[in-house]
Enzyme design. Structure first.
Site, PDB file in Angstrom:
ATOM      1  N   ILE A  42       0.952  -1.091   0.045  1.00  0.00           N
ATOM      2  CA  ILE A  42      -0.131  -0.021  -0.005  1.00  0.00           C
ATOM      3  C   ILE A  42       1.045   1.210  -0.097  1.00  0.00           C
ATOM      4  CG2 ILE A  42      -0.064   0.020   2.494  1.00  0.00           C
ATOM      5  CD1 ILE A  42      -2.863   0.831   2.392  1.00  0.00           C
ATOM      6  N   SER A  43       0.719   2.311  -0.720  1.00  0.00           N
ATOM      7  CA  SER A  43       1.617   3.425  -0.988  1.00  0.00           C
ATOM      8  C   SER A  43       1.427   4.162   0.430  1.00  0.00           C
ATOM      9  CB  SER A  43       0.954   4.358  -1.928  1.00  0.00           C
ATOM     10  OG  SER A  43       0.767   3.550  -3.253  1.00  0.00           O
ATOM     11  N   ARG A  44       2.625   4.967   0.713  1.00  0.00           N
ATOM     12  CA  ARG A  44       2.741   5.853   1.945  1.00  0.00           C
ATOM     13  C   ARG A  44       1.411   6.940   1.981  1.00  0.00           C
ATOM     14  NH1 ARG A  44       7.706   8.596   3.061  1.00  0.00           N
ATOM     15  NH2 ARG A  44       9.355   6.849   3.101  1.00  0.00           N
TER      16      ARG A  44
END
Ligand code: SAH
Length: 204
Positions: free
Chosen positions: A50-52
């Protein structure tokens, strides 16, 4: 988390509001609860992340989404970015190429009440198995080797695509505005590190 995002230069109220309301821990394994609101990418299975939060916020802000717009996302992953766009009022279509993630995330989004239309497949050339386009906005959440022609073709004239383009380790965030049928404007927004767009690489 929202205060942190503001400090990092996110000023779009719609983005901040949506990210305040869509809880990131809903999209993660409960073992990661303690880390869910830190500004870091986290594992979601199938060797994906999951992206930041700051990256989700930046891409969402660059996209300039308005309520009712049709948005195509490449890389559903955990579903968090799709849910944020949904909360911002977009009609979201999202493609994921990993079956295990698709099988997990599609029912999760429905259960949480986000009406995201999820598709399993290679999104490199856009959504080819169903014809919902053209789209007002396209967001690519995996690192692309270049700007795929198929995605440009599925973008409306006047539409915007936000896509990280580059090599396996780092990519430059591009915002492309389709100014005419065969014309576009490109702006760059710094370096990021996304998981690679796998199908695309193999196809080239
Ligand atoms: N938007 C996601 C980010 C997940 S990471 C989130 O909020 O969690 C990027 C995702 O892109 C991964 O799940 C990966 O499997 C997917 N992906 C990689 N190449 C793809 C392709 N060609 N088509 C569709 N999805 C792809």
């Amino acid at each position: 988390m929202v205060e942190q995002l503001q400090k990092q230069g996110i000023s779009d109220d719609n983005v901040l509001k949506a990210m305040g309301e869509v809880k990131r821990h809903w999209f993660l394994d409960s073992a990661l609860d303690a880390l869910a609101y830190e500004d870091r990418a986290l594992k979601i299975g199938a060797e994906q992340t999951i992206s930041r939060p700051s990256t989700v916020a930046m891409q969402s802000q660059l996209l300039q989404v308005q309520s009712g717009m049709k948005v195509l996302e490449i890389g559903t992953g955990s579903g968090y970015q799709a849910a944020v766009l949904c909360k911002m009022g977009a009609k979201v279509f999202s493609i994921e190429r990993q079956k295990s993630l698709f099988d997990h995330t599609k029912p999760l989004l429905a259960e949480l009440g986000y009406r995201v239309r999820c598709f399993l497949g290679d999104g490199y050339q856009g959504l080819t198995e169903a014809d919902y386009g053209p789209y007002d906005r396209i967001i690519v959440t995996c690192g692309a080797p270049g700007i795929p022609d198929g995605l440009m073709a599925q973008l409306k004239v006047g539409g915007i695509m936000v896509i990280p383009v580059g090599g396996e380790d780092t990519q430059e965030m591009l915002r492309i505005t389709k100014t005419g049928e065969n014309e576009r404007k490109e702006e760059t927004f710094g370096d990021y590190s996304f998981v690679p767009m796998l199908g695309g690489r193999q196809m080239r």
